[in-house]
Design a protein around this motif. Sequence first.
Motif, PDB file in Angstrom:
ATOM      1  N   GLN A  69       0.830  -1.210   0.000  1.00 51.41           N
ATOM      2  CA  GLN A  69       0.000   0.000   0.000  1.00 51.41           C
ATOM      3  C   GLN A  69       0.867   1.264   0.000  1.00 51.41           C
ATOM      4  O   GLN A  69       0.481   2.302  -0.550  1.00 51.41           O
ATOM      5  N   THR A  70       2.046   1.174   0.632  1.00 58.31           N
ATOM      6  CA  THR A  70       2.950   2.322   0.682  1.00 58.31           C
ATOM      7  C   THR A  70       3.464   2.679  -0.703  1.00 58.31           C
ATOM      8  O   THR A  70       3.821   3.826  -0.974  1.00 58.31           O
ATOM      9  N   LEU A  71       3.491   1.696  -1.594  1.00 59.81           N
ATOM     10  CA  LEU A  71       3.954   1.921  -2.962  1.00 59.81           C
ATOM     11  C   LEU A  71       3.094   2.984  -3.664  1.00 59.81           C
ATOM     12  O   LEU A  71       3.610   3.807  -4.421  1.00 59.81           O
ATOM     13  N   VAL A  72       1.789   2.950  -3.401  1.00 61.17           N
ATOM     14  CA  VAL A  72       0.882   3.936  -4.000  1.00 61.17           C
ATOM     15  C   VAL A  72       1.224   5.338  -3.508  1.00 61.17           C
ATOM     16  O   VAL A  72       1.262   6.300  -4.284  1.00 61.17           O
ATOM     17  N   GLN A  73       1.486   5.462  -2.210  1.00 63.90           N
ATOM     18  CA  GLN A  73       1.863   6.756  -1.643  1.00 63.90           C
ATOM     19  C   GLN A  73       3.151   7.264  -2.271  1.00 63.90           C
ATOM     20  O   GLN A  73       3.280   8.460  -2.576  1.00 63.90           O
ATOM     21  N   MET A  74       4.116   6.368  -2.486  1.00 62.87           N
ATOM     22  CA  MET A  74       5.370   6.756  -3.135  1.00 62.87           C
ATOM     23  C   MET A  74       5.108   7.254  -4.557  1.00 62.87           C
ATOM     24  O   MET A  74       5.676   8.264  -4.993  1.00 62.87           O
ATOM     25  N   TYR A  75       4.251   6.548  -5.273  1.00 59.87           N
ATOM     26  CA  TYR A  75       3.938   6.914  -6.657  1.00 59.87           C
ATOM     27  C   TYR A  75       3.287   8.297  -6.720  1.00 59.87           C
ATOM     28  O   TYR A  75       3.612   9.098  -7.602  1.00 59.87           O
ATOM     29  N   ARG A  76       2.389   8.583  -5.787  1.00 55.30           N
ATOM     30  CA  ARG A  76       1.733   9.899  -5.779  1.00 55.30           C
ATOM     31  C   ARG A  76       2.742  11.009  -5.492  1.00 55.30           C
ATOM     32  O   ARG A  76       2.657  12.104  -6.074  1.00 55.30           O
ATOM     33  N   LEU A  77       3.696  10.740  -4.621  1.00 57.36           N
ATOM     34  CA  LEU A  77       4.735  11.739  -4.342  1.00 57.36           C
ATOM     35  C   LEU A  77       5.616  11.955  -5.570  1.00 57.36           C
ATOM     36  O   LEU A  77       6.039  13.081  -5.847  1.00 57.36           O
ATOM     37  N   TRP A  78       5.887  10.888  -6.309  1.00 63.53           N
ATOM     38  CA  TRP A  78       6.649  11.031  -7.559  1.00 63.53           C
ATOM     39  C   TRP A  78       5.880  11.902  -8.545  1.00 63.53           C
ATOM     40  O   TRP A  78       6.469  12.735  -9.233  1.00 63.53           O
TER      41      TRP A  78
END
Length: 321
Positions: free
Chosen positions: A101-110
Amino acid sequence: MAKLSVVLPAYNEEAMLLKAAETLKEILEKEKIEYQLIFVDDGSRDQTWSLITEAARRDSHVTGIHFSRNFGKEAAIFAGLANAEGDCAAVMDCDLQHPPQTLVQMYRLWQEGYEVVEGVKRTRGKESAIHRASAGLFYKIMSSATKIDMSRASDFKLMDRRAVDSLLEMPERNAFFRAMSSWIGFRSTTVEFDVQEREAGESKWSTRSLIRYALTNIVGYSSAPMQMVTGAGAVVFLMAVVLGIQTLVKYFSGHAVEGFTTVILLLLFIGSVIMISLGIIGYYISRIYEEVKGRPRYIISRKIQGETLSGRTPEKAQEKS
């Protein structure tokens, strides 16, 4: 929509591989993120490669890479990054201890403009006190070497295509992904995560392999052991000066030193320091020798990817040898 490539090194991960593929597919499709899953089989001795092949047949977004033998996690990470087709690429563990789930948060920050999004550990999960203390010492040394705080560093991070290309351009063979990905710079931010408990299988890291991993990376990114040799030499020199003055004073005062205890202890101590110093220097020379040979970081024996990724009809995955 920009594509996200996810690199998942796998070594004897038959218990978790299909679940990792299904979990990531479900999460990324739900978030409407175009993706590529890259599983790198690091010379596994179980059914990992067969399951990667099965995952590729189930999902055209899956790419599988098979090493000719075990080359180590760092090599698997760089092989995955070299085969990443996305506008950004993330690295995470195949055992899902890095929360997907943290991967999605990383993608949004990118998407907001950050070029390196690093996952930092809020908690480390269940670890022994000795392991925690050893890890703390290791990262303290690495932080001193790289001039970057690596106390909570992990392999779990997402990088922009420019950052990935910068990493792949580095020629060194003894690569340490955590340090190199921090060293390259770029606009960075962090995301905290809690290390998840492993649902199946067991850790592939033994105490011996962790010690070897730490030594290799400390030598590769720090001159601290060489500085310790210099420090030990300075200490021995000071001791020699003090004992030399003491011996001369007793000699001229008519009280010669009796027995050989002091001499024997000094010989043993100095001999030990010399041998340890030669061992440290020899280890550095062996690292130089490996770099000079210029052998590849890894050898790919097979590769498989979904048809739509290779531009063919999606009937089945194609396996390449």
